[in-house]
Motif scaffolding. Structure first.
Motif, short mmCIF file in Angstrom:
data_model
loop_
_atom_site.label_atom_id
_atom_site.label_comp_id
_atom_site.label_asym_id
_atom_site.label_seq_id
_atom_site.Cartn_x
_atom_site.Cartn_y
_atom_site.Cartn_z
N ASN A 200 0.76 -1.24 0.00
CA ASN A 200 0.00 0.00 0.00
C ASN A 200 0.80 1.29 0.00
O ASN A 200 0.55 2.19 0.82
CB ASN A 200 -0.96 0.03 1.20
N MET A 202 1.10 4.93 -1.04
CA MET A 202 -0.09 5.76 -1.28
C MET A 202 -0.30 6.07 -2.76
O MET A 202 -1.42 6.31 -3.20
CB MET A 202 -0.02 7.06 -0.46
N GLU A 203 0.78 6.07 -3.51
CA GLU A 203 0.61 6.22 -4.96
C GLU A 203 0.33 4.85 -5.57
O GLU A 203 1.18 3.96 -5.50
CB GLU A 203 1.89 6.78 -5.60
N PRO A 204 -0.84 4.66 -6.15
CA PRO A 204 -1.09 3.39 -6.85
C PRO A 204 -0.17 3.26 -8.06
O PRO A 204 0.37 4.25 -8.55
CB PRO A 204 -2.55 3.50 -7.29
N SER A 286 -6.59 1.65 -9.84
CA SER A 286 -7.42 2.11 -8.73
C SER A 286 -6.90 1.42 -7.47
O SER A 286 -6.13 0.46 -7.55
CB SER A 286 -8.88 1.74 -8.96
N ARG A 287 -7.31 1.88 -6.32
CA ARG A 287 -6.87 1.23 -5.08
C ARG A 287 -7.40 -0.19 -5.00
O ARG A 287 -6.69 -1.10 -4.56
CB ARG A 287 -7.31 2.06 -3.86
N THR A 288 -8.61 -0.39 -5.44
CA THR A 288 -9.16 -1.75 -5.41
C THR A 288 -8.33 -2.68 -6.29
O THR A 288 -8.00 -3.81 -5.91
CB THR A 288 -10.63 -1.73 -5.88
N GLU A 289 -7.97 -2.20 -7.48
CA GLU A 289 -7.10 -3.01 -8.35
C GLU A 289 -5.76 -3.26 -7.68
O GLU A 289 -5.19 -4.34 -7.82
CB GLU A 289 -6.83 -2.25 -9.65
N SER A 707 -10.15 -2.91 0.02
CA SER A 707 -10.23 -1.46 0.04
C SER A 707 -9.83 -0.98 1.43
O SER A 707 -9.68 -1.79 2.35
CB SER A 707 -11.65 -0.97 -0.27
N TYR A 708 -9.70 0.32 1.58
CA TYR A 708 -9.36 0.86 2.90
C TYR A 708 -10.54 0.79 3.87
O TYR A 708 -10.40 1.13 5.04
CB TYR A 708 -8.86 2.30 2.77
N MET A 709 -11.69 0.33 3.37
CA MET A 709 -12.79 0.07 4.30
C MET A 709 -12.55 -1.24 5.06
O MET A 709 -13.06 -1.43 6.15
CB MET A 709 -14.12 -0.05 3.55
N ASP B 41 -10.20 4.73 -3.82
CA ASP B 41 -11.49 4.86 -4.48
C ASP B 41 -12.63 4.72 -3.49
O ASP B 41 -13.76 4.42 -3.87
CB ASP B 41 -11.62 3.86 -5.64
N PHE B 102 3.47 11.81 -1.66
CA PHE B 102 2.19 11.57 -2.33
C PHE B 102 1.00 11.99 -1.47
O PHE B 102 0.03 12.55 -1.97
CB PHE B 102 2.05 10.09 -2.74
#
Ligand code: FES
Ligand code: FES
Lengths: 786, 161
Positions: A200, A202-204, A286-289, A707-709, B41, B102
């Protein structure tokens, strides 16, 4: 007095100016004229046979340029693995193919099946939804031990089974280790899990491919820690593009932590598609990807056993680990549980006999590879945890048990094939005792108890092997690459320098720290030196930044190149000063003749090199530019001692970190401010692993934390202020700067301290707990209290 | 496509957007203001924080159309008029509050919003306020320290380095 420049100064970071004003240049900030966008259709099932992919509807959708499937990549190579491990029977590991787009089967959730290139990202995404994929779902293998059962479904039908390799180390010691266990006065056994993590940054990840029809030149812009490695792997093994026709650029990189070392399918795809579509092609994760396509980290299941004699000396150590490889072998995956893990099992202790067994296993999960520390956190965690457990079982003080078994004489050859050059584990433990105020712990515990909270203390040591790595050694161990680093130092006519290096910062502040070294050597101001990195077109072949190697290996290359510069500049100065070369001294940016007041300034010498009117042209060439490649002769061995104090809520199991202290020995230090920052960040990731983070799959291979959730990233309120110290310095003996590297230490040293502190807190309430598996979520801690 | 008009960092900005275009996309793609980053996202990471009519907003969670007519400020508009770093930016550099950079634009914008409402926050208030800003590099130590320093509080005793 703190220095205000050069080696040892906390020079402020020059790169901060652009980052603080929104003027950074990250890969996603790059947009090329006429670029199209790619969206990957990824598998939402973990394991299945692809019967058919119907792209006809998608092809007719608005804005679609081209839809790609595996069929478009016939004749293109697969993703290469950069390390071949040989197992305990002398056989090479099982190495499956790894296609750019899923071919025949899907093997993990997130595996790309098809790719749509369209005028806009939204159009590409819309069209991807119209692709009809017919997949017959197969049973997934997720648990490693299940995966090794005889009747387990095979992740790769063309392999014998799901076992990548069964590695034994050191195999010759095995019998002696068994014997030592039979003769032991006490044996402590601990089973534990090193939880799967996602790096993780922060930059995907982002990749932009470009192709120049007029010249046939390919360019890939990508979020990489090592652009030359990507150029080599992708050019030679995947797409068959020679290096002189392929440029890889990694501009500002927004964190990596290992996950941006590896060569990924998306990079090869955009490079290939840019030519196929005759226009630039951009992919932004994307973050999910990211959760389902960035290589994951850790995921070891281990049984470790420690044998002690009647005087509590460690006599032998034996470990048995299952290491998850995921569905495919990521670039350096096989090396992580083996050579970056087994070789560290001696830790800080003089255990004479060690045997490590590692079974690497394929499962229907995202590939697992190096993440901050890579193998070394897994080694440290199990070793330090088993020592804590042994101390509990024996009823002795855990710190004293460690001290008693410390290695105290250096160099020290471990029974696991490495030789520590320097270290002083007593000194770091003493320093920790002081900065963590261990003497005051009992009073703090009483104060916590008065508030109804449990308080615990965890203390442990760590050692790591950095400065990766001697090329001839790693070649014998299966690396398919050399691990030197390079630097070209170009001095300009007016005296300024440009240093082109294969190292590449992704947050470590190279643009600031590297000039400090050269400024010190020449005696000029740091502002006269500029670092160029991250672009294969204007830097010499280098291996990049990971494994805490940049200052130890890249810095050494820079020193060697600068030494060559100084040697040549002295020749020029001796000519200008009409003195013997051996009498020339360089100090504070001026060359002088020893014992005289004759001198010539740095800038006069550099000018003479480029305007060689009065110049020894018969002896030396004009110009002042030198390149050095540095190949280390050994690893470096940073070490330290860490202490964590936690409070545990009796009712909820909630853990809070009250104090965290780190005493590290990194050898010599270039920029203490940057070093502290590296330790802070590493500790936070270690605390994250210990308390919060967990990459979870269900039994069908669905990724539950995408995800971050669902994946608990450490937030500001999860952290205390840290107390870090790096005044214990035993310089490395085999590199010119005496440096050891500091990037991974925090993540290696901290998880056992956190777990040890929680166990200690629970024991203070009379609970007979010796270990709790990470992450120590409130529910797990609460359960352990019941 | 619909036209939106807003003021960004004191200058008029306009462009054609789809209904689904996010403010972050509008700023990055249409206005070339790439200092506003996108790190997730699910509206969790805060790399995208900008100010809309003086309030901190996650630009990934607001449609460009919703910002029609608004005053937007981004990281690109934070430096002093002479181009030097503002107090918060300078404190981040002085205290090494960034590594890869970032998360930094969002951190600086969040810090500015916090200090506007609460000019002398406590450590706990800073940490709690940053709930919606994730940094993977710094462990937050130097970010919290920088924000406290930017508020004029003496941070020399807080922690070494
Ligand atoms: S990009 Fe807006 S919160 Fe993550
Ligand atoms: S500085 Fe890298 S994420 Fe914060």
């Amino acid at each position: 007095m703190p220095k205000d420049g050069g080696i040892g100064a906390s020079s402020k970071r020059r790169e901060d100016i652009r980052f603080l004003t929104g003027a950074g240049n990250y890969t996603d900030d790059i947009n090329l004229r006429g670029q199209a966008y790619v969206f990957f259709l990824r598998s939402d099932i973990a394991h299945g046979t692809i019967n058919n992919i119907d792209t006809s509807a998608a092809e007719g959708m608005p804005g679609v340029v081209k839809v790609f499937t595996a069929a478009d990549f016939a004749g293109v190579g697969g993703m290469p693995c950069g390390w071949q491990v040989t197992d305990k029977h002398g056989e090479v590991m099982q190495e499956p193919g790894h296609p750019i787009l899923a071919t025949g089967k899907v093997r993990h959730v997130g595996e790309p099946i098809a790719a749509v290139v369209a005028e806009t990202l939204a159009q590409a995404r819309d069209a991807a939804e119209a692709i009809d994929v017919d997949i017959t779902e197969l049973p997934a293998v997720i648990d490693m031990k299940d995966a090794l059962k005889a009747d387990a479904p095979k992740v790769h039908d063309d392999l014998k089974n799901n076992l990548c390799y069964d590695w034994g180390f050191v195999e010759e010691n095995k019998a002696a280790v068994e014997e030592a266990f039979q003769n032991a006065a006490h044996v402590t056994t601990l089973e534990l899990r090193n939880n799967r993590l996602v790096a993780n940054p922060m930059e995907p990840r982002v990749a932009v491919g470009d192709f120049a029809r007029g010249t046939g030149d390919h360019t890939l812009y990508t979020t990489s820690q090592n652009p030359h490695v990507i150029r080599l792997l992708m050019g030679a093994f995947v797409l068959g593009i020679p290096e002189h026709k392929l440029r890889v650029v990694a501009p500002d990189v927004g964190g990596g932590f290992g996950t941006k070392i590896f060569h990924y399918q998306e990079e090869a795809f955009v490079t290939f598609a840019a030519k196929a579509c005759n226009r630039p092609v951009k992919w932004t994760s994307s973050r999910t990807e990211a959760f389902m396509s960035d290589a994951h980290g850790r995921d070891h299941v281990t049984t470790i056993q420690l044998a002690l004699d009647a005087d509590n000396n460690f006599t032998a150590l034996r470990t048995d680990t299952h290491a998850n490889m995921g569905a495919y072998l990521s670039t350096f995956a096989p090396s992580v549980p083996t050579w970056l893990h087994g070789t560290l099992m001696a830790g800080n202790y003089k255990t004479p006999l060690i045997y490590v067994n590692v079974k690497a296993v394929f499962t229907n999960t995202v590939p697992v590879d190096a993440y901050r520390g890579a193998g070394r956190p897994e080694a440290t965690f199990q070793l330090e945890r088993v020592i804590d457990k042994a101390a509990i079982e024996l009823g002795v003080d855990a710190i004293e048990l460690r001290r008693q078994n410390f290695i105290t004489e250096f160099p020290y050859a471990t029974p696991v094939a490495v030789e520590y050059d320097t270290g002083d584990y007593v000194a770091t433990m003493d320093k920790l005792t002081e900065i963590a105020d261990l003497a005051g712990f009992e009073a703090r515990r009483k104060e916590s108890e008065a508030r109804g909270k449990l308080r615990g203390l965890g203390v442990n040591c760590y050692i790591e092997a950095c400065g990766i790595a001697p090329s001839n050694l790693v070649g014998q161990l299966g690396a398919r690459a050399g691990l030197y680093e390079s630097a070209t130092v170009r001095v300009n006519a007016t005296g300024g320098l440009v240093v082109m290096t294969g190292s590449h910062s992704h947050g470590q502040g190279h643009e600031t720290a590297f000039p400090q070294v050269i400024a010190e050597m020449i005696g000029i101001d740091e502002s006269m030196i500029e670092i160029v990195h991250g672009d294969t077109a204007n830097t010499p072949m280098g291996m990049g930044t990971y494994g805490s190697r940049s200052i130890a290996v890249g810095g050494s290359a820079m020193v060697r190149a600068t030494e060559k510069i100084i040697a040549k500049a002295k020749k020029i100065a001796s000519h200008l000063l009409e003195a013997s070369e051996s009498d020339i001294e360089l100090k504070d940016g001026a060359f002088s003749v020893a014992g005289t007041d004759k001198s010539v300034a740095w800038g006069d010498v550099t000018l003479a090199a480029y305007v060689p009117h009065n110049y020894p042209l018969e002896d030396i060439e004009p110009g002042l530019e030198e390149t050095a490649f540095y190949d280390p002769s050994n690893f470096t061995y940073p070490s330290g001692a860490y202490a964590c104090e936690v409070e545990v809520d009796r009712d909820t199991g909630q853990v809070t970190i009250e104090r965290f202290s780190a005493a590290d020995d990194f050898g010599n230090i270039i920029n203490p401010m940057i070093v502290s920052g590296q330790v802070h960040g590493g500790i936070a990731q270690g605390i994250g692993q210990a308390l919060l983070e967990n990459c979870a799959y269900d039994e069908n291979g669905q990724l539950l934390s995408a995800s971050y959730m669902d994946y608990a990233m450490p937030r500001a309120y999860d952290m205390p202020f840290f107390s870090v110290d790096h005044s214990c310095q035993t310089p490395c003996t085999h590199n010119p700067l005496g440096v050891k590297g500091c990037g991974e230490a925090g993540a290696i040293g901290s998880p056992p301290a956190v777990v040890g502190a929680v166990v200690d807190a629970l024991r203070s309430a009379g609970k007979d707990v010796t270990h709790v598996n990470m992450p120590l979520s409130p529910s797990r801690v609460w359960a352990a209290m019941q | 496509m619909t036209q939106v008009k807003m003021t960004v960092n004191g200058k008029a900005a306009s462009g054609d957007v789809e209904g689904r275009t996010l403010l972050a996309q509008f700023l990055r793609d249409s206005q070339g203001l790439t200092g506003t980053h996108v790190g997730c996202d699910t509206s969790q990471c805060g790399a995208c924080v900008v100010h809309v009519d003086g309030k901190a907003v996650k630009a990934c969670t607001m449609l460009a159309l919703e910002a029609d007519g608004a005053e937007v400020s981004t990281i690109e508009g934070q430096a002093n008029a002479d181009g030097s770093l503002n107090v918060i930016q300078q404190a981040f550099q002085d205290h090494h509050g960034l590594q890869c950079g970032f998360c930094t634009p969002g951190m600086v914008m969040s810090a500015a919003a916090l200090l506007k409402d609460n000019p002398k926050p406590t450590e706990t208030e800073v940490r709690d306020y940053l709930e919606g800003n994730i940094c993977r590099c710094t462990g937050y130590h130097n970010i919290v320290k920088a924000i406290l320093a930017a508020s004029g509080q003496d941070v020399s005793a807080i922690a070494a380095e």
